[in-house]
Design an enzyme around this catalytic site. Structure first.
Site, PDB file in Angstrom:
ATOM      1  N   ASN A  96       0.810  -1.221   0.000  1.00 64.51           N
ATOM      2  CA  ASN A  96       0.000   0.000   0.000  1.00 64.51           C
ATOM      3  C   ASN A  96       0.842   1.269   0.000  1.00 64.51           C
ATOM      4  OD1 ASN A  96      -1.937  -1.948   0.331  1.00 64.51           O
ATOM      5  ND2 ASN A  96      -2.827  -1.109   2.181  1.00 64.51           N
ATOM      6  N   SER A 127      -7.746   5.939   0.489  1.00 67.59           N
ATOM      7  CA  SER A 127      -8.943   5.325   1.037  1.00 67.59           C
ATOM      8  C   SER A 127      -9.537   6.342   1.985  1.00 67.59           C
ATOM      9  CB  SER A 127      -8.572   4.059   1.810  1.00 67.59           C
ATOM     10  OG  SER A 127      -9.625   3.686   2.691  1.00 67.59           O
ATOM     11  N   TYR A 140      -3.580  -0.934   8.006  1.00 67.32           N
ATOM     12  CA  TYR A 140      -4.142  -0.529   6.709  1.00 67.32           C
ATOM     13  C   TYR A 140      -4.442   0.964   6.708  1.00 67.32           C
ATOM     14  CZ  TYR A 140      -7.520  -0.100   2.882  1.00 67.32           C
ATOM     15  OH  TYR A 140      -8.181   0.303   1.757  1.00 67.32           O
ATOM     16  N   LYS A 144      -2.714   4.018   4.422  1.00 70.31           N
ATOM     17  CA  LYS A 144      -3.457   4.882   3.513  1.00 70.31           C
ATOM     18  C   LYS A 144      -3.291   6.355   3.901  1.00 70.31           C
ATOM     19  CE  LYS A 144      -5.212   1.931   0.567  1.00 70.31           C
ATOM     20  NZ  LYS A 144      -4.936   2.027  -0.886  1.00 70.31           N
TER      21      LYS A 144
END
Lengths: 236, 236
Positions: A96, A127, A140, A144
């Protein structure tokens, strides 16, 4: 562009436009999807190269050399590789965040106006969790947040490099990404089910707004693509 | 804690307090510094373990097992390893972000109240560049934004894990870190010299505020430590 849920629908929308070339980079080839994209608009040359964003910078540069030699010019890079699984810390950050930074850095070699390059446009996929976190997946969400931050800084450097940048930040979208995933240390074992209870958008409506954002092409923009809408976000 | 510029001065301040143990984890041993810390307050047991934050999670868990077996309880973890060099993309992200996430994840195994653990406090070192970026080092700045974000999410999970978290975010401080470093793709070859023209703070005044922040121990706080002051930051 890629061939994931949002990626494939975005590619479908892109080839409907007056485009010369669409180069798809993804880990896994999907000949049926490529054939479908070619059929939508025969005027667009669609090519596929296998690419894993976690490969070292030098390998990425080699691949880009091949692509630039073939196409002569590349106008837009879309960095869309992403995984959602907070049991896989190293891989989440590598795909990512690090992969996106490396791919961006590699293409600068061809675009940087200090090297006589023509400039270019980078579209990074963040995101909504970059600014409205899902705390249950802190790795995560932080990866992002890093994508959104990094892209903002690249946008501020456009006067030096000639390369502009913005992010599109999808909300919860009906993709395989959110169908089933692990929370960090299982802080919420039912995280995927709970997300499913929220209103979501289809990959198609997300993709249509995605292409709108690309067409608007605003340096430094942070586009929120949620519930079928496209909205600019102010972020400090 | 560590033995870098801010780390060593912070350790000096910490051992002046009514502390039972101070465990120093750093890549490189510095026996003179350890001896100095021991001499400041003989009531504090100071121990050193070599530790590279880029080691895999399982190795970190092993080391923590040794430390917890020796000390019985550990109250606070300070994640302070950091590098500043935007020519080293992979290493910057591995040390500043992934290493911190892995170390945090590893210690949860011992602290998590769902496993019968006693809870604990995590103090992560961000940087003012996490929210006021130095655009010339977008990789460093984004890695620090990720640290601040990640820590905020961990703080929100405290009701589940029993582990609280906050960040201390130093401004430009007279350390070897900012003495000489590379900007991303050399967008500003004189970045270190230009930073030196800004007002800075000493590692000592930064360390004193650092220890104050630890003593205040506020879950979810984002402390800005700049120009000798300590200030809470609101961040969305």
């Amino acid at each position: 562009a890629g061939l994931g849920g949002i990626g494939l629908d975005t590619s479908r929308e892109l080839v409907k436009r007056d485009l010369k070339n669409l180069v798809i980079l993804d880990r896994i080839d999907n000949p049926a999807a490529i054939a479908e994209l070619k059929a939508i608009n025969p005027k667009v040359t669609v090519t596929f190269y296998p690419y894993d964003v976690t490969t070292p910078l030098a390998e990425t540069t080699k691949l880009l050399k091949t692509i630039f030699a073939q196409l002569k010019t590349v106008d837009v890079l879309i960095n869309g590789a992403g995984i959602l699984d907070d049991h896989q810390i190293e891989r989440t950050i590598a795909v990512n965040f690090t992969g996106l930074v490396n791919t961006t850095t590699a293409i600068l070699d061809f675009w940087d106006k200090r090297k006589g390059g023509p400039g270019g446009v980078i579209c990074n996929i963040g995101s909504v969790t970059g600014f409205n976190a899902i705390y249950q997946v802190p790795v995560y969400s932080a990866s992002k947040a890093a994508v959104v931050s990094f892209t903002q800084y690249i946008a501020k450097l456009a006067n030096i490099t000639g390369v502009t940048a913005f992010t599109v930040n999808p909300g919860i979208t009906k993709t395989t990404l959110v169908h089933k995933f692990n929370s960090w240390l299982d802080v919420e074992p039912r995280v995927a089910e709970k997300l499913d209870e929220h209103p979501t958008q289809t990959t198609l409506s997300c993709a249509q707004n995605f292409v709108k954002a690309i067409e608007l092409n605003q340096n430094g923009a942070i586009w929120k693509l949620d519930l079928g809408t496209l909205e600019p976000i102010q972020w400090t």
